[in-house]
Design a protein around this motif. Structure first.
Motif, PDB file in Angstrom:
ATOM      1  N   TRP A   1     -12.140  15.250  32.840  1.00  0.00           N
ATOM      2  CA  TRP A   1     -12.644  16.501  32.842  1.00  0.00           C
ATOM      3  C   TRP A   1     -13.968  16.140  32.430  1.00  0.00           C
ATOM      4  CZ3 TRP A   1      -9.416  19.219  28.478  1.00  0.00           C
ATOM      5  CH2 TRP A   1      -8.429  20.022  29.241  1.00  0.00           C
ATOM      6  N   ILE A   2     -15.112  16.650  33.318  1.00  0.00           N
ATOM      7  CA  ILE A   2     -16.363  16.502  32.964  1.00  0.00           C
ATOM      8  C   ILE A   2     -17.213  17.807  32.530  1.00  0.00           C
ATOM      9  CG2 ILE A   2     -18.577  15.622  34.279  1.00  0.00           C
ATOM     10  CD1 ILE A   2     -16.858  14.595  36.463  1.00  0.00           C
TER      11      ILE A   2
ATOM     12  N   LEU B   1     -13.473   9.546  25.337  1.00  0.00           N
ATOM     13  CA  LEU B   1     -14.697  10.128  25.851  1.00  0.00           C
ATOM     14  C   LEU B   1     -15.560   9.200  26.368  1.00  0.00           C
ATOM     15  CD1 LEU B   1     -15.483  12.540  22.985  1.00  0.00           C
ATOM     16  CD2 LEU B   1     -14.501  13.042  25.113  1.00  0.00           C
ATOM     17  N   GLU B   2     -16.320   9.338  27.495  1.00  0.00           N
ATOM     18  CA  GLU B   2     -17.162   8.403  28.135  1.00  0.00           C
ATOM     19  C   GLU B   2     -18.663   9.022  28.453  1.00  0.00           C
ATOM     20  OE1 GLU B   2     -16.365   6.947  32.292  1.00  0.00           O
ATOM     21  OE2 GLU B   2     -15.268   5.884  31.243  1.00  0.00           O
ATOM     22  N   HIS B   3     -19.631   8.188  27.961  1.00  0.00           N
ATOM     23  CA  HIS B   3     -20.983   8.797  28.506  1.00  0.00           C
ATOM     24  C   HIS B   3     -21.763   7.745  29.279  1.00  0.00           C
ATOM     25  CE1 HIS B   3     -25.462   9.077  27.616  1.00  0.00           C
ATOM     26  NE2 HIS B   3     -24.939  10.383  27.768  1.00  0.00           N
TER      27      HIS B   3
ATOM     28  N   VAL C   1     -17.596  12.512  29.958  1.00  0.00           N
ATOM     29  CA  VAL C   1     -16.162  12.537  30.703  1.00  0.00           C
ATOM     30  C   VAL C   1     -15.203  12.571  29.532  1.00  0.00           C
ATOM     31  CG1 VAL C   1     -14.718  11.355  32.397  1.00  0.00           C
ATOM     32  CG2 VAL C   1     -17.079  11.778  32.797  1.00  0.00           C
ATOM     33  N   ALA C   2     -14.026  13.501  29.715  1.00  0.00           N
ATOM     34  CA  ALA C   2     -12.980  13.401  28.883  1.00  0.00           C
ATOM     35  C   ALA C   2     -11.897  12.807  29.728  1.00  0.00           C
ATOM     36  CB  ALA C   2     -12.446  14.806  28.180  1.00  0.00           C
TER      37      ALA C   2
END
Length: 67
Positions: free
Chosen positions: A53-54, A30-32, A41-42
């Motif tokens: 995936w956003i 996971l990204e922020h 964002v996965a």
């Protein structure tokens, strides 16, 4: 003073659910990014491909409270 741009990342395991079977573990990153503060964002690794995936961070927060 303007805040600096930053990206926060975490590795977790999703449970992929299919009909009639137990959940399968799927490693996900996971990204922020503070440049898009309402999105998560996965990142999934599918063989040699990468799938991103956003989705809205509210959706992630809601998923912590209910299915």
């Amino acid at each position: 003073m303007a805040e600096k741009h930053s990206v926060t990342q975490a590795r977790i395991e999703f449970g992929l659910r299919t009909f009639g079977a137990s959940p399968l573990p799927v490693p996900v990153e996971l990204e922020h990014d503070t440049e898009d503060p309402y999105a998560i964002v996965a990142i999934l690794h599918a063989g040699t491909n990468v799938v991103r995936w956003i989705f809205g961070r509210d959706l992630l927060a809601d998923g912590l409270l209910a299915p």
